[in-house]
Write an enzyme that holds these catalytic residues in place. Structure first.
Site, short mmCIF file in Angstrom:
data_model
loop_
_atom_site.label_atom_id
_atom_site.label_comp_id
_atom_site.label_asym_id
_atom_site.label_seq_id
_atom_site.Cartn_x
_atom_site.Cartn_y
_atom_site.Cartn_z
N LYS A 280 -6.34 -1.41 23.68
CA LYS A 280 -6.35 -2.59 24.57
C LYS A 280 -5.25 -2.39 25.60
O LYS A 280 -4.27 -1.67 25.33
CB LYS A 280 -6.08 -3.87 23.76
CG LYS A 280 -6.53 -5.12 24.45
CD LYS A 280 -8.00 -5.42 24.23
CE LYS A 280 -8.51 -6.51 25.14
NZ LYS A 280 -9.89 -6.90 24.86
N ASP B 178 -11.76 -7.50 30.51
CA ASP B 178 -11.41 -8.59 29.59
C ASP B 178 -11.02 -9.75 30.51
O ASP B 178 -11.43 -9.77 31.69
CB ASP B 178 -10.25 -8.19 28.66
CG ASP B 178 -10.03 -9.18 27.53
OD1 ASP B 178 -10.85 -9.24 26.61
OD2 ASP B 178 -9.02 -9.94 27.57
#
Ligand code: NDP
Length: 449
Positions: A122, A162
């Site tokens: 991430k 995201d």
């Protein structure tokens, strides 16, 4: 296990989201560790909770007033046991290593659950895209990616979008990738369909969430017909969750952003959804503008996060939190249960607090954790990567069918793993156990590295 959790907390101070994600997994995989001593012997949980790499870098860029701006960029490469690191990039002022470590940890389990060879990662930056011009967003993305490219690549680490990173930002970063590498490779997913992207990637997380919920309802011989559905958020995941609920005959009645939510008792239909998409994706407006267009709806400002959110106090059968972490607290869960909620499907990552989860599970609500029910996005990113590797592209119908199959597979795996370890019907425990075993066995096979 409580000593172990304390150790994790002391090794990662000031990172409550990471502690929360770790605690949930530690508690639910305990019976697996008790039954199979190899996992303790190889210190699998200790290793999984330590990122393989945490990269932090400076992002310098010029705003429209020719002033120099400085942000922080990050990439967490959490676990590469089963494939190249994979996970989104978040651009939001709240981004710091603790948030990214929690997201990367969750991502490791989620990616394993998809059945695809994808490790967990991430990244992102504390950049706030709100109020920035197109040119500023482009310059920021270019500067961010000029550094990130040193650590990623189509067989190394493949980022996606995201919060705050959608098709526009992926486009600017992919442009920079091409310029700096002189290669047209699938280094990022969520690309435009005309330049290496997969059909259905945009829709996949929201659609997958609702497919997962459809499978949950089917275990009770039930379906979406006429079910009133609460949805939070109005970004990518929320929009496509609303769309799929409509396809399946349900009635979505809410949408929100960080300022507040709208409640449309008559239901958000396809036409109203098209308005929301245009408002949020093109005009970059606020959800409260919905009530100017559709006066039958009401708008409510968001309360402080430790107070109950009136959105979750509307009578409904299904709830889909699709905005952000910890947006639904214990009081909200109590309100949902009191009002007869049957199903809560997480579209966002960790939108329910630990206390909220405990309450809904104790009250036999069908509850799915994000790492299982929002896995459709990364699964379709995996399908995008495969199409990039082979150069052969699938139709929308083919991707959608694969997505449905993957969501059903995750659903069934969660139930099976839960049952094997004494957590009948508990999707959260099942997701943690099934994901853990897949990654743990790969780590053991690859030795102490
Ligand atoms: P978007 O940026 O498209 O939308 C995010 C939405 O959530 C916006 O409506 C935003 O409102 C709202 N929001 C963001 N932060 C907050 C906050 N602190 N409080 C209240 N509302 C907030 O993001 P996505 O739809 O892509 O992501 C939503 C969630 O789904 C995230 O948790 C993400 O990690 C998760 N997810 C996304 C996937 C994807 O494929 N996109 C895949 C798997 C999970 P505002 O406009 O005011 O910021």
């Amino acid at each position: 296990m409580s000593d172990f959790l304390e150790l994790i907390k002391s090794r990662n101070p000031g990172e409550p989201e990471f502690h929360q994600a770790a605690e949930e997994v530690i508690e639910t995989v305990a019976p697996v560790l008790d039954k199979q001593s190899k996992y303790r012997k190889h210190k699998i949980l200790e290793r999984m909770l330590e990122p393989e790499r945490l990269i932090s870098f400076r992002v310098t860029w010029m705003d429209d007033n020719n002033e120099v701006q400085v942000n922080r960029g990050y990439r967490v490469q959490m676990n590469g046991a089963i494939g190249p690191y994979k996970g989104g990039l978040r651009f939001h002022p709240s981004v710091y290593p603790g948030i990214l470590k929690f997201l990367a940890f969750e991502q490791t389990f989620k990616n394993a659950l998809t059945g695809l060879p994808l490790g967990g990662g991430k990244g992102g930056a504390d950049f706030n895209p709100k109020g920035k011009t197109e040119e500023e967003v482009m310059r920021f993305c270019q500067s961010f990616y000029a550094e990130l490219i040193k650590y990623v690549g189509h067989r190394i680490d493949v980022p996606a979008g995201d919060i705050g990173v959608g098709g526009r930002e992926i486009g600017y970063m992919f442009g920079m990738h091409k310029k700096l590498s002189s290669q047209f490779t699938g280094a990022l997913t969520g690309k435009g369909v005309g330049w290496g992207g997969s059909l259905m990637r945009t829709e996949a997380t929201g659609y997958g969430l609702v497919y997962f919920a459809q499978n949950m309802l089917a275990t009770k011989d039930d379906d979406f017909k006429n079910k009133i559905c609460l949805v939070s958020g109005s970004g990518n995941v929320a929009q496509h969750a609303i769309e799929k609920i409509l396809h399946l005959g349900g009635k979505p009645v809410t949408a929100s952003d960080s300022s507040g939510f709208i409640y449309d008792e008559e239901g958000i239909d396809h036409k109203k959804l098209a308005f929301i998409k245009d408002l949020k994706n093109n005009k970059r407006g606020r959800i409260k503008e919905y009530v100017q267009k559709y006066p039958s709806a009401t708008y409510h400002d968001t309360k402080r996060s430790d107070e109950a959110n009136a959105l979750w106090n509307i009578e409904a059968q299904c709830a889909f939190p699709c905005a952000t972490q910890n947006e639904l607290n214990r009081k909200d869960a109590e309100n949902l249960v009191t009002n007869g909620i049957q199903l809560i499907g997480e579209g966002a990552n960790m939108p329910l607090t630990a206390e909220a989860i405990e309450h809904v599970i104790d009250n036999d609500v069908l509850y799915s954790p994000g790492k299982a029910s929002n896995a459709g996005g990364v699964a379709t990113s995996g399908i995008e990567m495969m199409q990039n590797y082979t150069g052969s592209y699938l139709t929308s119908e083919e991707v959608d069918n694969r997505l449905k199959g993957i969501m059903k597979g995750i659903h069934d795996d969660c139930l099976r793993a839960a049952e094997t370890y004494g957590f009948q019907g508990n999707y959260m425990a099942g997701a943690n156990i099934a994901g853990f075993i897949k990654v743990a066995d790969a780590m053991i096979a690859q030795g102490i590295i």
